[in-house]
Design a protein around this motif. Sequence first.
Motif, mmCIF file in Angstrom:
data_model
loop_
_atom_site.group_PDB
_atom_site.id
_atom_site.type_symbol
_atom_site.label_atom_id
_atom_site.label_comp_id
_atom_site.label_asym_id
_atom_site.label_seq_id
_atom_site.Cartn_x
_atom_site.Cartn_y
_atom_site.Cartn_z
ATOM 1 N N MET A 203 0.841 -1.169 0.000
ATOM 2 C CA MET A 203 0.000 0.000 0.000
ATOM 3 C C MET A 203 0.889 1.235 0.000
ATOM 4 O O MET A 203 1.814 1.334 0.804
ATOM 5 N N ASP A 204 0.619 2.171 -0.886
ATOM 6 C CA ASP A 204 1.370 3.412 -0.978
ATOM 7 C C ASP A 204 1.057 4.276 0.244
ATOM 8 O O ASP A 204 -0.089 4.629 0.491
ATOM 9 N N ALA A 205 2.086 4.622 1.006
ATOM 10 C CA ALA A 205 1.919 5.449 2.205
ATOM 11 C C ALA A 205 2.499 6.848 2.003
ATOM 12 O O ALA A 205 2.656 7.599 2.953
ATOM 13 N N GLY A 206 2.827 7.202 0.777
ATOM 14 C CA GLY A 206 3.350 8.529 0.473
ATOM 15 C C GLY A 206 4.834 8.653 0.788
ATOM 16 O O GLY A 206 5.413 7.837 1.512
ATOM 17 N N GLU A 207 5.467 9.661 0.204
ATOM 18 C CA GLU A 207 6.875 9.970 0.445
ATOM 19 C C GLU A 207 7.787 8.772 0.172
ATOM 20 O O GLU A 207 8.770 8.547 0.876
ATOM 21 N N GLY A 208 7.438 7.969 -0.844
ATOM 22 C CA GLY A 208 8.239 6.817 -1.209
ATOM 23 C C GLY A 208 8.087 5.619 -0.285
ATOM 24 O O GLY A 208 8.798 4.634 -0.419
ATOM 25 N N ARG A 209 7.139 5.698 0.654
ATOM 26 C CA ARG A 209 6.937 4.608 1.611
ATOM 27 C C ARG A 209 5.872 3.642 1.102
ATOM 28 O O ARG A 209 4.876 4.052 0.525
ATOM 29 N N VAL A 210 6.096 2.361 1.369
ATOM 30 C CA VAL A 210 5.161 1.312 0.999
ATOM 31 C C VAL A 210 4.963 0.408 2.210
ATOM 32 O O VAL A 210 5.942 -0.047 2.815
ATOM 33 N N LEU A 211 3.696 0.172 2.574
ATOM 34 C CA LEU A 211 3.390 -0.755 3.647
ATOM 35 C C LEU A 211 3.090 -2.112 3.035
ATOM 36 O O LEU A 211 2.247 -2.232 2.146
ATOM 37 N N ILE A 212 3.774 -3.131 3.522
ATOM 38 C CA ILE A 212 3.585 -4.501 3.054
ATOM 39 C C ILE A 212 2.985 -5.279 4.218
ATOM 40 O O ILE A 212 3.513 -5.236 5.333
ATOM 41 N N THR A 213 1.856 -5.978 3.976
ATOM 42 C CA THR A 213 1.196 -6.718 5.049
ATOM 43 C C THR A 213 0.915 -8.142 4.620
ATOM 44 O O THR A 213 0.864 -8.448 3.433
ATOM 45 N N GLY A 214 0.723 -8.996 5.621
ATOM 46 C CA GLY A 214 0.381 -10.379 5.341
ATOM 47 C C GLY A 214 -0.315 -11.005 6.531
ATOM 48 O O GLY A 214 -0.341 -10.443 7.626
ATOM 49 N N GLY A 215 -0.893 -12.166 6.300
ATOM 50 C CA GLY A 215 -1.538 -12.923 7.363
ATOM 51 C C GLY A 215 -0.603 -13.991 7.896
ATOM 52 O O GLY A 215 0.591 -14.003 7.593
ATOM 53 N N TYR A 216 -1.167 -14.898 8.692
ATOM 54 C CA TYR A 216 -0.406 -16.021 9.248
ATOM 55 C C TYR A 216 0.845 -15.548 9.973
ATOM 56 O O TYR A 216 1.933 -16.080 9.789
ATOM 57 N N ASN A 217 0.672 -14.512 10.794
ATOM 58 C CA ASN A 217 1.738 -13.940 11.623
ATOM 59 C C ASN A 217 2.862 -13.283 10.837
ATOM 60 O O ASN A 217 3.928 -13.035 11.382
ATOM 61 N N ALA A 218 2.634 -12.981 9.556
ATOM 62 C CA ALA A 218 3.643 -12.263 8.775
ATOM 63 C C ALA A 218 3.751 -10.825 9.243
ATOM 64 O O ALA A 218 4.815 -10.222 9.166
ATOM 65 N N GLY A 219 2.641 -10.249 9.716
ATOM 66 C CA GLY A 219 2.664 -8.881 10.208
ATOM 67 C C GLY A 219 2.774 -7.862 9.097
ATOM 68 O O GLY A 219 2.230 -8.036 8.013
ATOM 69 N N ALA A 220 3.521 -6.792 9.380
ATOM 70 C CA ALA A 220 3.656 -5.689 8.432
ATOM 71 C C ALA A 220 5.091 -5.179 8.439
ATOM 72 O O ALA A 220 5.813 -5.312 9.429
ATOM 73 N N ALA A 221 5.467 -4.570 7.332
ATOM 74 C CA ALA A 221 6.757 -3.893 7.221
ATOM 75 C C ALA A 221 6.555 -2.641 6.386
ATOM 76 O O ALA A 221 5.782 -2.642 5.427
ATOM 77 N N MET A 222 7.230 -1.584 6.768
ATOM 78 C CA MET A 222 7.213 -0.348 5.985
ATOM 79 C C MET A 222 8.600 -0.189 5.376
ATOM 80 O O MET A 222 9.610 -0.295 6.078
ATOM 81 N N ILE A 223 8.614 0.041 4.066
ATOM 82 C CA ILE A 223 9.876 0.293 3.378
ATOM 83 C C ILE A 223 9.804 1.655 2.694
ATOM 84 O O ILE A 223 8.717 2.173 2.432
ATOM 85 N N ARG A 224 10.966 2.225 2.430
ATOM 86 C CA ARG A 224 11.053 3.466 1.649
ATOM 87 C C ARG A 224 11.891 3.168 0.418
ATOM 88 O O ARG A 224 12.973 2.592 0.512
ATOM 89 N N ILE A 225 11.376 3.574 -0.730
ATOM 90 C CA ILE A 225 12.077 3.408 -2.001
ATOM 91 C C ILE A 225 12.542 4.784 -2.446
ATOM 92 O O ILE A 225 11.735 5.718 -2.532
ATOM 93 N N GLN A 226 13.852 4.911 -2.686
ATOM 94 C CA GLN A 226 14.409 6.209 -3.075
ATOM 95 C C GLN A 226 15.324 6.056 -4.286
ATOM 96 O O GLN A 226 16.086 5.079 -4.378
ATOM 97 N N LYS A 227 15.228 7.038 -5.163
ATOM 98 C CA LYS A 227 16.122 7.066 -6.322
ATOM 99 C C LYS A 227 17.456 7.651 -5.885
ATOM 100 O O LYS A 227 17.510 8.702 -5.246
ATOM 101 N N LYS A 228 18.541 6.960 -6.254
ATOM 102 C CA LYS A 228 19.890 7.416 -5.911
ATOM 103 C C LYS A 228 20.417 8.352 -6.993
ATOM 104 O O LYS A 228 19.854 8.444 -8.090
ATOM 105 N N GLU A 229 21.501 9.028 -6.681
ATOM 106 C CA GLU A 229 22.113 9.959 -7.633
ATOM 107 C C GLU A 229 22.550 9.280 -8.927
ATOM 108 O O GLU A 229 22.561 9.904 -9.981
ATOM 109 N N ASP A 230 22.908 7.995 -8.849
ATOM 110 C CA ASP A 230 23.366 7.285 -10.051
ATOM 111 C C ASP A 230 22.218 6.741 -10.895
ATOM 112 O O ASP A 230 22.427 6.041 -11.874
#
Length: 159
Positions: free
Chosen positions: A1-28
């Motif tokens: 799920m897009d959480a804005g500012e390059g953040r994505v929330l990833i969720t799952g069942g069966y005790n997987a829980g959730a993780a928030m990641i940030r995707i950023q473009k590097k200078e290269d």
Amino acid sequence: MDAGEGRVLITGGYNAGAAMIRIQKKEDGTYGVTELFKNVDFGSHTQPPVLYKDHFYSHYTTNERSDGLVCMTMDGQVKWKTGEEPAFVRGGSVLADGLLLATDGSTTLYLVEPDPSGFKPLASAVMLEPGTNWAPIALVDGKLLVRDQKNLKCLQVAR
């Protein structure tokens, strides 16, 4: 799920829980990913969470846990869980006009004020036949589609 500012929330069942990641473009020109947090106390078994005013709301009852409807902040802190009162077992939810319409995964449709201070049901009604009613719900032009194992219902909703 897009959480804005390059953040994505990833969720799952069966005790997987959730993780928030940030995707950023590097200078290269390549992209990098940074994990911001993980939380096993928030997830989603069958439907994606809803994001409203920097808080996520999700049904997180699986075979292993009965957390019900759960509210979590953008930084991964769980604010509250309904547990089994009411249960919210794998149902669907949608946000409309600042309110959450959510099925409990069995018989009942709830109108909930999404509030990080606690679960605030505004109304509820039995709309479905008893069973494992885990289908997504949809809202278009004031018409809410909900279904159980045998019936599809179209409900007129108005504020």
